[in-house]
Design a protein around this motif. Sequence first.
Motif, PDB file in Angstrom:
ATOM      1  N   PHE A   1       5.370  -9.300 -11.529  1.00  0.00           N
ATOM      2  CA  PHE A   1       4.714 -10.613 -11.517  1.00  0.00           C
ATOM      3  C   PHE A   1       3.955 -10.836 -10.208  1.00  0.00           C
ATOM      4  O   PHE A   1       2.898 -11.459 -10.204  1.00  0.00           O
ATOM      5  N   TYR A   2       4.497 -10.360  -9.095  1.00  0.00           N
ATOM      6  CA  TYR A   2       3.788 -10.507  -7.816  1.00  0.00           C
ATOM      7  C   TYR A   2       2.435  -9.799  -7.875  1.00  0.00           C
ATOM      8  O   TYR A   2       1.420 -10.318  -7.385  1.00  0.00           O
TER       9      TYR A   2
ATOM     10  N   GLU B   1      -2.196  -9.804  -1.533  1.00  0.00           N
ATOM     11  CA  GLU B   1      -2.842  -8.493  -1.438  1.00  0.00           C
ATOM     12  C   GLU B   1      -2.219  -7.679  -0.311  1.00  0.00           C
ATOM     13  O   GLU B   1      -1.948  -6.482  -0.470  1.00  0.00           O
ATOM     14  N   TYR B   2      -1.984  -8.322   0.834  1.00  0.00           N
ATOM     15  CA  TYR B   2      -1.372  -7.628   1.974  1.00  0.00           C
ATOM     16  C   TYR B   2       0.039  -7.148   1.626  1.00  0.00           C
ATOM     17  O   TYR B   2       0.404  -6.009   1.910  1.00  0.00           O
ATOM     18  N   LYS B   3       0.815  -8.006   0.973  1.00  0.00           N
ATOM     19  CA  LYS B   3       2.223  -7.697   0.728  1.00  0.00           C
ATOM     20  C   LYS B   3       2.425  -6.807  -0.493  1.00  0.00           C
ATOM     21  O   LYS B   3       3.278  -5.919  -0.479  1.00  0.00           O
ATOM     22  N   TYR B   4       1.672  -7.046  -1.561  1.00  0.00           N
ATOM     23  CA  TYR B   4       1.958  -6.350  -2.818  1.00  0.00           C
ATOM     24  C   TYR B   4       0.814  -5.476  -3.319  1.00  0.00           C
ATOM     25  O   TYR B   4       0.910  -4.885  -4.397  1.00  0.00           O
ATOM     26  N   GLY B   5      -0.275  -5.385  -2.557  1.00  0.00           N
ATOM     27  CA  GLY B   5      -1.387  -4.542  -2.968  1.00  0.00           C
ATOM     28  C   GLY B   5      -1.011  -3.060  -2.902  1.00  0.00           C
ATOM     29  O   GLY B   5      -0.048  -2.667  -2.226  1.00  0.00           O
ATOM     30  N   GLN B   6      -1.792  -2.230  -3.587  1.00  0.00           N
ATOM     31  CA  GLN B   6      -1.492  -0.797  -3.636  1.00  0.00           C
ATOM     32  C   GLN B   6      -1.639  -0.151  -2.263  1.00  0.00           C
ATOM     33  O   GLN B   6      -2.441  -0.590  -1.439  1.00  0.00           O
ATOM     34  N   ARG B   7      -0.829   0.895  -2.020  1.00  0.00           N
ATOM     35  CA  ARG B   7      -0.874   1.594  -0.738  1.00  0.00           C
ATOM     36  C   ARG B   7      -1.081   3.090  -0.898  1.00  0.00           C
ATOM     37  O   ARG B   7      -1.116   3.831   0.091  1.00  0.00           O
ATOM     38  N   SER B   8      -1.208   3.557  -2.138  1.00  0.00           N
ATOM     39  CA  SER B   8      -1.287   5.002  -2.372  1.00  0.00           C
ATOM     40  C   SER B   8      -2.627   5.582  -1.934  1.00  0.00           C
ATOM     41  O   SER B   8      -2.712   6.764  -1.592  1.00  0.00           O
TER      42      SER B   8
ATOM     43  N   ASP C   1      -0.913 -15.852  11.488  1.00  0.00           N
ATOM     44  CA  ASP C   1       0.005 -14.704  11.509  1.00  0.00           C
ATOM     45  C   ASP C   1      -0.476 -13.615  10.549  1.00  0.00           C
ATOM     46  O   ASP C   1      -0.465 -12.421  10.873  1.00  0.00           O
ATOM     47  N   LEU C   2      -0.881 -14.031   9.348  1.00  0.00           N
ATOM     48  CA  LEU C   2      -1.343 -13.063   8.345  1.00  0.00           C
ATOM     49  C   LEU C   2      -2.609 -12.364   8.814  1.00  0.00           C
ATOM     50  O   LEU C   2      -2.755 -11.146   8.640  1.00  0.00           O
ATOM     51  N   HIS C   3      -3.509 -13.126   9.391  1.00  0.00           N
ATOM     52  CA  HIS C   3      -4.765 -12.561   9.883  1.00  0.00           C
ATOM     53  C   HIS C   3      -4.475 -11.441  10.893  1.00  0.00           C
ATOM     54  O   HIS C   3      -5.102 -10.366  10.849  1.00  0.00           O
ATOM     55  N   LYS C   4      -3.513 -11.661  11.759  1.00  0.00           N
ATOM     56  CA  LYS C   4      -3.159 -10.652  12.767  1.00  0.00           C
ATOM     57  C   LYS C   4      -2.492  -9.431  12.112  1.00  0.00           C
ATOM     58  O   LYS C   4      -2.790  -8.280  12.475  1.00  0.00           O
TER      59      LYS C   4
END
Length: 287
Positions: free
Chosen positions: A176-177, A225-232, A271-274
């Motif tokens: 869901f995230y 996007e930062y927390k749950y976006g793809q990292r592969s 904080d997120l921007h950094k």
Amino acid sequence: MAEDKKMKLTFLSKQELECPVCDNTFRKEELLSGGGRMNAGDLTKELHRTYLPTNKFGTVYPLLYPVIICPSCYYASYPSDFKNMKGDRLSALKKSIGNRKTAMNSLFPNLDFNSPRRLQEGIASYSFASMCYESGTNDMAPTFKQAMSCLRAAWLCMDLHKEDKTQNFDYLAQVFYRKAAFFYGRVVEMEQIGEESVEGLSHLGPDLDNNYGFDGVLYLSGYLEYKYGQRSNPERRGKQLAKARSTVSRIVGMGKSSKSKPTAILELSRDLHKLIKDELDELGIET
């Protein structure tokens, strides 16, 4: 009897609702307020208000109740859209009854919207709402409603995971995230090109207590996007983060000159921007 009334947490609406899709009639379960039922806790980085259990009422989940859902055909929507059947929506919702009936069978085989809602019904109500808004017309801001529904479903999945850590509801929360991340990103894109607007909505949440308006949408688009976006794929990750940073900059860049923005959203956005900048630096992408 007096003690039962004193401990009551919800009630059924006096007025019967008629489902515009299948004509079933039912009453909506509502949460009683006051009396110490809700003991507000911290605000999370996802703009989610947590609630602390009390001796009198235990753990209360206010997010179980906002969605109206027909117990018969699982048509689900927020109250302002319940009777809105513009365009081909009614036909689409009738055709998709079967899909709704089977969509969550494997996860929650005992759903019962005629009884007091549990976390299972709460999660399902948001999932069905997201499905039903696929046929929503632009005046409903359906993409935003899907985004908010998926995010709230993720929160309730994590609540269910805390109660039962053996059923992988945390994995369902991740699903869901990721859906919420996609939809919040689309809301920002569609707002920019004038394809769909949230301007007419009175409450953008994302939770029930505070309304963070479109700044909240921008923040969540970047945060999810930062927390749950793809990292592969590092190259793709870099492009997505650069886009997320640009979106969050729309809040941070205006922070000093605007007194109307809640302190919480400004601090979280900075904080997120950094954090995004730090990861872009690690990826070797010039910012």
